[in-house]
Design an enzyme around this catalytic site. Structure first.
Site, PDB file in Angstrom:
ATOM      1  N   LYS A  95      78.799   9.515  21.784  1.00 47.28           N
ATOM      2  CA  LYS A  95      80.089   8.758  21.895  1.00 47.28           C
ATOM      3  C   LYS A  95      81.001   8.663  20.876  1.00 47.28           C
ATOM      4  O   LYS A  95      82.147   8.509  20.987  1.00 47.28           O
ATOM      5  CB  LYS A  95      79.447   7.444  22.509  1.00 47.28           C
ATOM      6  CG  LYS A  95      78.801   7.535  23.750  1.00 47.28           C
ATOM      7  CD  LYS A  95      78.601   5.946  24.211  1.00 47.28           C
ATOM      8  CE  LYS A  95      78.073   6.202  25.786  1.00 47.28           C
ATOM      9  NZ  LYS A  95      76.948   7.017  26.059  1.00 47.28           N
TER      10      LYS A  95
ATOM     11  N   LYS B 252      86.421  -3.132  20.833  1.00 51.25           N
ATOM     12  CA  LYS B 252      87.133  -4.230  21.344  1.00 51.25           C
ATOM     13  C   LYS B 252      86.646  -4.407  22.859  1.00 51.25           C
ATOM     14  O   LYS B 252      86.232  -3.473  23.644  1.00 51.25           O
ATOM     15  CB  LYS B 252      88.549  -4.414  21.540  1.00 51.25           C
ATOM     16  CG  LYS B 252      89.114  -5.219  22.062  1.00 51.25           C
ATOM     17  CD  LYS B 252      89.185  -6.708  21.439  1.00 51.25           C
ATOM     18  CE  LYS B 252      89.990  -7.775  22.011  1.00 51.25           C
ATOM     19  NZ  LYS B 252      89.661  -8.993  21.280  1.00 51.25           N
TER      20      LYS B 252
ATOM     21  N   LEU C  33      86.844  -5.625  26.704  1.00 50.32           N
ATOM     22  CA  LEU C  33      87.913  -5.792  27.650  1.00 50.32           C
ATOM     23  C   LEU C  33      87.140  -6.685  28.775  1.00 50.32           C
ATOM     24  O   LEU C  33      86.116  -6.502  29.342  1.00 50.32           O
ATOM     25  CB  LEU C  33      88.357  -4.547  28.269  1.00 50.32           C
ATOM     26  CG  LEU C  33      88.847  -3.422  27.408  1.00 50.32           C
ATOM     27  CD1 LEU C  33      89.443  -2.220  27.969  1.00 50.32           C
ATOM     28  CD2 LEU C  33      90.063  -4.205  26.483  1.00 50.32           C
TER      29      LEU C  33
ATOM     30  N   HIS D  39      75.647  -1.446  35.134  1.00 50.33           N
ATOM     31  CA  HIS D  39      76.551  -0.361  34.849  1.00 50.33           C
ATOM     32  C   HIS D  39      76.254   0.937  35.473  1.00 50.33           C
ATOM     33  O   HIS D  39      76.574   2.162  35.105  1.00 50.33           O
ATOM     34  CB  HIS D  39      76.037  -0.048  33.135  1.00 50.33           C
ATOM     35  CG  HIS D  39      76.415  -1.249  32.430  1.00 50.33           C
ATOM     36  ND1 HIS D  39      77.653  -1.508  32.048  1.00 50.33           N
ATOM     37  CD2 HIS D  39      75.516  -2.097  31.875  1.00 50.33           C
ATOM     38  CE1 HIS D  39      77.580  -2.531  31.175  1.00 50.33           C
ATOM     39  NE2 HIS D  39      76.109  -2.646  30.765  1.00 50.33           N
TER      40      HIS D  39
ATOM     41  N   LYS E 232      77.019   2.937  39.064  1.00 50.69           N
ATOM     42  CA  LYS E 232      78.249   2.881  39.884  1.00 50.69           C
ATOM     43  C   LYS E 232      77.547   2.882  41.373  1.00 50.69           C
ATOM     44  O   LYS E 232      76.163   3.371  41.658  1.00 50.69           O
ATOM     45  CB  LYS E 232      79.088   4.130  40.085  1.00 50.69           C
ATOM     46  CG  LYS E 232      79.559   4.263  38.561  1.00 50.69           C
ATOM     47  CD  LYS E 232      79.970   5.855  38.383  1.00 50.69           C
ATOM     48  CE  LYS E 232      80.783   6.058  37.103  1.00 50.69           C
ATOM     49  NZ  LYS E 232      81.040   7.354  36.840  1.00 50.69           N
TER      50      LYS E 232
ATOM     51  N   ARG F  45      79.891  17.355  33.241  1.00 49.81           N
ATOM     52  CA  ARG F  45      79.072  17.916  34.440  1.00 49.81           C
ATOM     53  C   ARG F  45      79.711  17.364  35.548  1.00 49.81           C
ATOM     54  O   ARG F  45      80.498  16.867  35.540  1.00 49.81           O
ATOM     55  CB  ARG F  45      77.557  17.399  34.355  1.00 49.81           C
ATOM     56  CG  ARG F  45      77.671  15.826  34.180  1.00 49.81           C
ATOM     57  CD  ARG F  45      76.082  15.150  34.627  1.00 49.81           C
ATOM     58  NE  ARG F  45      76.167  13.596  34.125  1.00 49.81           N
ATOM     59  CZ  ARG F  45      76.626  12.733  34.956  1.00 49.81           C
ATOM     60  NH1 ARG F  45      77.208  12.810  36.201  1.00 49.81           N
ATOM     61  NH2 ARG F  45      76.572  11.324  34.677  1.00 49.81           N
TER      62      ARG F  45
END
Length: 449
Positions: free
Chosen positions: A116, A201, A203, A235, A237, A291
């Protein structure tokens, strides 16, 4: 073009890849654990190979067994689907060393975008907007406090490796930061073997918008619009839409062009998804998945482009089948992930499907590998299928989804079908007015401010 593709996966995605191969006239090899010996992808493939016992580490993640399956069957390419080894750079390297094509990006790109911190650096270099935060891993708590103070609270502490919400903590005040750092560090070490953290940060009310891209590996790339994946639980979907009800055509064009330009400059090959948080009309890069995504069907429904076919074409050296000016967006599509879980407690529900009937009709697609009498094994994730609907407008799409959910029968186990019926009664869902926190707040009964 390839002569024989080994599908290094299971369930609905293995069946999805198998169908694309058949339409291209390519022979298929299914791999399976002993628990999946009677699975649909095994039944329909030209050949099948058992690669180990039920635990994924001993079968679907067993690289020596998968390599042996390629050699036994003469497969000249491997499609990894999603999950398992789909973003494993070492697997792609091993295949390359044995002259077997990995249907996906290069190991170098998998490795870069899988970290990341490095992914964020790369995104910034390629001109993508990024969330303000540390440029790399923080070297200690003192540096973390300084960076958090500079960018302002609240901040998000995140593991440099992995995903799925593990190693991710919010610190709303300086007093919260020390606890967030220690907890995230411990979770990251336990989950990924790497306790490196970075800070960015936080959001408060963003949407999760992702751009589907496809590159030919030779400096050409296209985007296929966005998907809105803001309805999430822990987290993960749950519901995805294409196109997003939050964006207009000019915003879509602008962020799509930036994403495809970045992929072209990177020299990326195959399918990829660039994920952003979107708040106050601004996009902020968060990660890239190298992917095929679980939710790729909604993009296929609004563009008419077979993404798996494109992956195979690119990997074979045939290039992209379309140019950007040939890609158009038609109507609206929604995908609901149907899981073998209780719709309120989300407790896993393995067992035998006693009755099964999938919905049909115009604009309805079900991607699933289950059938009546199929036993849901307890060893893998709980996804049993995806219901995808398409309509000329979002309103028509919602009405079609309501109708399709009413036709869907899966008896013998608990599923999340009733949850989606509940969601369709909510004004915010009907109006497309939701963010990444909406679903958890709805499930907990919390008041939204």
């Amino acid at each position: 073009m390839f002569e024989k593709i080994l599908i290094a996966n299971r369930g609905e995605i293995a069946l999805r890849v198998l169908r694309a191969c058949k339409e291209l006239g390519i022979s298929t090899v299914a791999v399976h654990s002993t628990a999946d010996a009677d699975a649909m992808h095994v039944r329909l493939a030209d050949e099948s190979v058992c690669v180990g016992p039920p635990p994924a580490r001993d079968s679907y993640l067993n690289i020596p067994s998968l390599l042996s399956a390629c050699e036994i069957t003469g497969a000249d390419a491997v499609h990894p689907g999603y999950g398992f080894l789909s973003e494993n750079a070492r697997f792609a390297e091993i295949l390359r060393a044995h002259n077997i094509t990995f249907i996906g990006p290069t190991p170098e790109h998998i490795r870069t975008m899988g970290d990341k911190i490095e992914a964020k650096r790369t995104a910034a270099r390629l001109g993508l907007p990024v969330v303000p935060g540390s440029e790399g891993a923080v070297r200690g708590d003192e540096e973390a406090r300084r960076i958090a103070g500079d960018i302002g609270y609240p901040v998000l502490v995140k593991a440099a490796a992995g995903g799925g919400g593990r190693g991710m903590k919010v610190a709303r005040t300086p007093d919260d930061l020390e606890s967030a750092l220690s907890t995230a560090r411990a979770e990251a070490k336990a989950a990924f073997g790497d306790d490196a953290l970075y800070i960015e940060k936080y959001l408060d009310r963003p949407r999760h918008i992702e751009i589907q891209v496809m590159g030919d590996g030779k400096g050409k790339a296209v985007h296929l619009g966005e998907r809105d994946c803001s309805l999430q639980r822990r987290h993960q979907k749950v519901w995805e839409e294409a196109l997003s009800p939050a964006l207009n055509a000019s915003e879509r064009k602008a962020i799509g062009e930036r994403a495809s330009a970045a992929i072209a400059e990177l020299g990326y090959a195959g399918a990829g998804t660039i994920e952003f948080l979107y708040e106050n009309n601004e996009f902020f890069f968060i990660e890239m998945n190298t992917r095929l995504q679980v939710e790729h069907p909604v993009t296929e429904m609004v563009t008419g482009i077979d993404l798996v076919n494109e992956q195979i074409r690119v990997a074979s050296g045939s290039g992209l089948s379309v140019t950007q000016d040939e890609i158009t967006f038609d109507g609206h599509a929604i995908e609901c992930r149907i899981n073998a879980e209780h719709p309120e407690t989300f407790r896993p529900s393995p067992g035998v499907i006693q009755h099964y009937h999938s919905p049909g009709g115009l604009g309805v697609r079900v991607d699933s590998a289950v059938f009546q009498g199929y036993r849901i094994p307890p060893y893998y994730d709980s996804l049993i299928g995806k219901l995808i609907v398409h309509g000329k407008t979002r309103t028509e799409c919602l009405m079609r989804l309501r109708r399709a959910l009413g036709e869907f029968v899966v008896d013998g186990i608990d599923t999340t079908i009733p949850l989606f019926s509940r969601l369709l009664d909510q004004a915010d869902i009907i109006n497309g007015d939701y963010d990444i926190h909406w679903l958890e707040e709805f499930l907990s009964g919390a008041e939204r401010g």
